[in-house]
Write a protein that holds these residues in place. Structure first.
Motif, PDB file in Angstrom:
ATOM      1  N   SER A  70      -5.026   0.218  -1.780  1.00  0.00           N
ATOM      2  CA  SER A  70      -6.017  -0.692  -1.210  1.00  0.00           C
ATOM      3  C   SER A  70      -6.049  -0.624   0.311  1.00  0.00           C
ATOM      4  CB  SER A  70      -5.752  -2.127  -1.670  1.00  0.00           C
ATOM      5  OG  SER A  70      -4.446  -2.519  -1.302  1.00  0.00           O
ATOM      6  N   GLY A  71      -5.210   0.201   0.930  1.00  0.00           N
ATOM      7  CA  GLY A  71      -5.262   0.430   2.366  1.00  0.00           C
ATOM      8  C   GLY A  71      -4.280  -0.378   3.191  1.00  0.00           C
ATOM      9  N   PHE A  72      -3.365  -1.092   2.566  1.00  0.00           N
ATOM     10  CA  PHE A  72      -2.370  -1.863   3.303  1.00  0.00           C
ATOM     11  C   PHE A  72      -1.183  -0.974   3.654  1.00  0.00           C
ATOM     12  CE2 PHE A  72      -4.455  -5.250   0.834  1.00  0.00           C
ATOM     13  CZ  PHE A  72      -4.863  -6.044   1.884  1.00  0.00           C
ATOM     14  N   TYR A  73      -0.668  -1.146   4.876  1.00  0.00           N
ATOM     15  CA  TYR A  73       0.516  -0.413   5.321  1.00  0.00           C
ATOM     16  C   TYR A  73       1.728  -1.317   5.211  1.00  0.00           C
ATOM     17  CZ  TYR A  73      -2.578   3.136   7.203  1.00  0.00           C
ATOM     18  OH  TYR A  73      -3.532   4.111   7.335  1.00  0.00           O
ATOM     19  N   GLY A  74       2.831  -0.747   4.767  1.00  0.00           N
ATOM     20  CA  GLY A  74       4.039  -1.534   4.633  1.00  0.00           C
ATOM     21  C   GLY A  74       5.270  -0.658   4.628  1.00  0.00           C
ATOM     22  N   THR A  75       6.424  -1.318   4.471  1.00  0.00           N
ATOM     23  CA  THR A  75       7.713  -0.636   4.442  1.00  0.00           C
ATOM     24  C   THR A  75       8.435  -1.022   3.163  1.00  0.00           C
ATOM     25  OG1 THR A  75       7.829  -0.780   6.838  1.00  0.00           O
ATOM     26  CG2 THR A  75       9.859  -0.276   5.693  1.00  0.00           C
ATOM     27  N   ILE A  76       9.004  -0.040   2.492  1.00  0.00           N
ATOM     28  CA  ILE A  76       9.738  -0.312   1.258  1.00  0.00           C
ATOM     29  C   ILE A  76      11.078  -0.924   1.613  1.00  0.00           C
ATOM     30  CG2 ILE A  76      10.846   0.727  -0.747  1.00  0.00           C
ATOM     31  CD1 ILE A  76       8.627   2.743  -0.832  1.00  0.00           C
ATOM     32  N   LEU A  77      11.358  -2.084   1.016  1.00  0.00           N
ATOM     33  CA  LEU A  77      12.649  -2.747   1.229  1.00  0.00           C
ATOM     34  C   LEU A  77      13.640  -2.418   0.126  1.00  0.00           C
ATOM     35  CD1 LEU A  77      11.531  -6.299   2.372  1.00  0.00           C
ATOM     36  CD2 LEU A  77      12.315  -4.403   3.770  1.00  0.00           C
TER      37      LEU A  77
END
Length: 122
Positions: A70-77
């Motif tokens: 969906s275009g969201f940027y994040g970091t895997i925890l």
């Protein structure tokens, strides 16, 4: 007399069948050719893409930066199990969402970001 006419009619029909088309063997060869063409143009590339996506999903680990479908940027925890990961979005430490691995579109491994010359001069 009738017998001779029957023989001539049988020979004419046999000649018409042989000369009229390519027969069942030719049709089967065209069918096999088009099935092979469809395999190499559609099915094989899709299987390669699916295999590559599966390898990427199996290699995710905590610290990797991702972009979701969906275009969201994040970091895997955290990687919970084979299908679920915990992802932190943005700078807000309270925005941690469990999500399915299939929702990951792109992965950038931790520590692989390139630094440009302008950034290294600062």
């Amino acid at each position: 007399m009738y017998f001779n006419q029957a023989i001539l009619l049988a020979e004419d029909s046999a000649n018409t069948q042989n000369a009229g088309g390519m027969g069942i063997v030719g049709i089967l060869l065209y069918l096999v050719f088009f099935i092979g063409l469809m395999y190499f143009l559609l099915i094989r590339p899709q299987k390669k893409q699916t295999k590559k996506q599966q390898e990427v999903m199996n290699s995710v680990e905590p610290g990797d930066s991702i972009m979701t479908t969906s275009g969201f940027y994040g970091t895997i925890l955290d990687v919970v199990d084979d299908t679920t990961v915990i992802v932190e979005f943005g700078n807000n430490k309270n925005c941690r969402i469990p999500m399915h691995k299939r929702a990951i579109a792109e992965v950038e491994k931790a520590g692989t970001a390139e630094v440009s010359d302008e950034e290294s001069d600062k």
